[in-house]
Design a protein around this motif. Structure first.
Motif, PDB file in Angstrom:
ATOM      1  N   GLU A  82      57.492 -38.569 -29.045  1.00  0.00           N
ATOM      2  CA  GLU A  82      58.771 -38.437 -29.757  1.00  0.00           C
ATOM      3  C   GLU A  82      58.839 -36.987 -30.226  1.00  0.00           C
ATOM      4  O   GLU A  82      57.926 -36.504 -30.872  1.00  0.00           O
ATOM      5  CB  GLU A  82      58.784 -39.398 -30.955  1.00  0.00           C
ATOM      6  CG  GLU A  82      60.011 -39.318 -31.816  1.00  0.00           C
ATOM      7  CD  GLU A  82      59.856 -40.204 -33.050  1.00  0.00           C
ATOM      8  OE1 GLU A  82      59.712 -39.648 -34.168  1.00  0.00           O
ATOM      9  OE2 GLU A  82      59.850 -41.435 -32.886  1.00  0.00           O
ATOM     10  N   ASP A  83      59.922 -36.289 -29.870  1.00  0.00           N
ATOM     11  CA  ASP A  83      60.042 -34.854 -30.178  1.00  0.00           C
ATOM     12  C   ASP A  83      59.476 -34.506 -31.551  1.00  0.00           C
ATOM     13  O   ASP A  83      59.741 -35.206 -32.535  1.00  0.00           O
ATOM     14  CB  ASP A  83      61.504 -34.413 -30.117  1.00  0.00           C
ATOM     15  CG  ASP A  83      62.046 -34.404 -28.690  1.00  0.00           C
ATOM     16  OD1 ASP A  83      61.266 -34.689 -27.759  1.00  0.00           O
ATOM     17  OD2 ASP A  83      63.242 -34.120 -28.520  1.00  0.00           O
ATOM     18  N   SER A  85      59.957 -32.238 -34.375  1.00  0.00           N
ATOM     19  CA  SER A  85      60.983 -31.325 -34.868  1.00  0.00           C
ATOM     20  C   SER A  85      61.007 -31.241 -36.384  1.00  0.00           C
ATOM     21  O   SER A  85      62.019 -31.542 -36.976  1.00  0.00           O
ATOM     22  CB  SER A  85      62.343 -31.737 -34.311  1.00  0.00           C
ATOM     23  OG  SER A  85      62.631 -33.067 -34.666  1.00  0.00           O
ATOM     24  N   CYS A 101      54.290 -30.440 -35.966  1.00  0.00           N
ATOM     25  CA  CYS A 101      54.056 -29.202 -35.223  1.00  0.00           C
ATOM     26  C   CYS A 101      54.131 -28.029 -36.200  1.00  0.00           C
ATOM     27  O   CYS A 101      55.153 -27.825 -36.862  1.00  0.00           O
ATOM     28  CB  CYS A 101      55.091 -29.064 -34.111  1.00  0.00           C
ATOM     29  SG  CYS A 101      54.710 -27.723 -32.972  1.00  0.00           S
ATOM     30  N   ARG A 105      58.850 -26.325 -32.580  1.00  0.00           N
ATOM     31  CA  ARG A 105      59.182 -27.677 -32.119  1.00  0.00           C
ATOM     32  C   ARG A 105      58.536 -27.903 -30.758  1.00  0.00           C
ATOM     33  O   ARG A 105      58.314 -26.968 -30.009  1.00  0.00           O
ATOM     34  CB  ARG A 105      60.698 -27.826 -32.002  1.00  0.00           C
ATOM     35  CG  ARG A 105      61.402 -27.670 -33.320  1.00  0.00           C
ATOM     36  CD  ARG A 105      62.916 -27.592 -33.097  1.00  0.00           C
ATOM     37  NE  ARG A 105      63.593 -27.363 -34.363  1.00  0.00           N
ATOM     38  CZ  ARG A 105      64.286 -28.292 -34.993  1.00  0.00           C
ATOM     39  NH1 ARG A 105      64.416 -29.495 -34.485  1.00  0.00           N
ATOM     40  NH2 ARG A 105      64.867 -28.032 -36.134  1.00  0.00           N
ATOM     41  N   ALA A 106      58.294 -29.187 -30.465  1.00  0.00           N
ATOM     42  CA  ALA A 106      57.766 -29.552 -29.151  1.00  0.00           C
ATOM     43  C   ALA A 106      58.553 -30.752 -28.640  1.00  0.00           C
ATOM     44  O   ALA A 106      58.831 -31.679 -29.385  1.00  0.00           O
ATOM     45  CB  ALA A 106      56.280 -29.886 -29.253  1.00  0.00           C
ATOM     46  N   LYS A 107      58.919 -30.704 -27.384  1.00  0.00           N
ATOM     47  CA  LYS A 107      59.728 -31.759 -26.782  1.00  0.00           C
ATOM     48  C   LYS A 107      58.837 -32.811 -26.118  1.00  0.00           C
ATOM     49  O   LYS A 107      57.674 -32.554 -25.810  1.00  0.00           O
ATOM     50  CB  LYS A 107      60.673 -31.158 -25.747  1.00  0.00           C
ATOM     51  CG  LYS A 107      61.641 -30.153 -26.329  1.00  0.00           C
ATOM     52  CD  LYS A 107      62.987 -30.336 -25.701  1.00  0.00           C
ATOM     53  CE  LYS A 107      63.961 -29.317 -26.246  1.00  0.00           C
ATOM     54  NZ  LYS A 107      64.709 -29.823 -27.348  1.00  0.00           N
ATOM     55  N   ARG A 108      59.424 -33.971 -25.900  1.00  0.00           N
ATOM     56  CA  ARG A 108      58.734 -35.089 -25.266  1.00  0.00           C
ATOM     57  C   ARG A 108      58.106 -34.632 -23.941  1.00  0.00           C
ATOM     58  O   ARG A 108      58.741 -33.935 -23.147  1.00  0.00           O
ATOM     59  CB  ARG A 108      59.734 -36.213 -25.011  1.00  0.00           C
ATOM     60  CG  ARG A 108      59.099 -37.418 -24.419  1.00  0.00           C
ATOM     61  CD  ARG A 108      60.109 -38.503 -24.228  1.00  0.00           C
ATOM     62  NE  ARG A 108      59.433 -39.664 -23.649  1.00  0.00           N
ATOM     63  CZ  ARG A 108      59.991 -40.806 -23.437  1.00  0.00           C
ATOM     64  NH1 ARG A 108      61.251 -40.989 -23.733  1.00  0.00           N
ATOM     65  NH2 ARG A 108      59.304 -41.783 -22.919  1.00  0.00           N
ATOM     66  N   GLU A 110      55.589 -32.549 -23.627  1.00  0.00           N
ATOM     67  CA  GLU A 110      54.803 -31.324 -23.802  1.00  0.00           C
ATOM     68  C   GLU A 110      53.422 -31.652 -24.339  1.00  0.00           C
ATOM     69  O   GLU A 110      53.213 -32.672 -24.991  1.00  0.00           O
ATOM     70  CB  GLU A 110      55.492 -30.376 -24.798  1.00  0.00           C
ATOM     71  CG  GLU A 110      56.681 -29.645 -24.247  1.00  0.00           C
ATOM     72  CD  GLU A 110      57.206 -28.611 -25.240  1.00  0.00           C
ATOM     73  OE1 GLU A 110      56.413 -27.728 -25.628  1.00  0.00           O
ATOM     74  OE2 GLU A 110      58.378 -28.723 -25.626  1.00  0.00           O
ATOM     75  N   ARG A 126      51.665 -25.865 -30.690  1.00  0.00           N
ATOM     76  CA  ARG A 126      52.039 -25.677 -29.286  1.00  0.00           C
ATOM     77  C   ARG A 126      51.181 -24.567 -28.720  1.00  0.00           C
ATOM     78  O   ARG A 126      50.841 -23.615 -29.419  1.00  0.00           O
ATOM     79  CB  ARG A 126      53.512 -25.285 -29.185  1.00  0.00           C
ATOM     80  CG  ARG A 126      54.445 -26.374 -29.650  1.00  0.00           C
ATOM     81  CD  ARG A 126      55.883 -25.949 -29.631  1.00  0.00           C
ATOM     82  NE  ARG A 126      56.272 -25.635 -28.253  1.00  0.00           N
ATOM     83  CZ  ARG A 126      57.131 -24.676 -27.922  1.00  0.00           C
ATOM     84  NH1 ARG A 126      57.673 -23.932 -28.832  1.00  0.00           N
ATOM     85  NH2 ARG A 126      57.434 -24.464 -26.676  1.00  0.00           N
TER      86      ARG A 126
END
Length: 129
Positions: A82-83, A85, A101, A105-108, A110, A126
């Motif tokens: 789940e992203d 954010s 994070c 932010r990190a996206k699904r 990653e 990240r």
């Protein structure tokens, strides 16, 4: 080798050094000569003992990482489910964890690295691009 490693090695070898000084310096000073047939096998036996225990002392065998709980996860890689954010859900192995994070932010999908924890919340970073 680090200074800590050198000090560990010296401490590990302290008994050999002491025995060698005693056999080759102190005893001859008192007129007692120990034959090489006795002194060399004794020192070899002491060195073999050190070779057997050195991996545990120098290699961190006594300082192993914890195998359970959040501490064991530090340094591992997680996949974002789940992203983030900056907070969301990540998968570590077969487990889902809540994480935050620390550097954006990190996206699904990653991958992020676990750098710490706060309670049961993983602190994630990240990878640098």
């Amino acid at each position: 080798m680090t200074l800590k490693g050198v000090l560990k090695l010296l401490l590990l070898s302290a008994d050999e050094i002491a025995v060698a000084v005693f056999i080759f310096v102190v005893l001859p000073g008192f007129g007692v000569d120990v034959p090489l047939k006795v002194s060399v096998p004794l020192l070899v036996l002491l060195l073999l003992k050190d070779i057997l225990i050195a991996p545990y002392v120098l290699g961190g065998g006594l300082e192993k990482r914890p195998l359970t709980g959040p501490e064991a996860l530090i340094g591992m890689e997680a996949v974002v489910v789940e992203d983030l954010s900056p907070e969301g859900i990540v998968k570590v192995g077969n487990e889902l964890w809540r994480g935050v994070c620390l550097n954006g932010r990190a996206k699904r999908g990653e991958k992020v690295r676990i750098v710490g924890f706060r309670g049961n919340l993983l602190l994630l970073e990240r990878p640098e691009s």
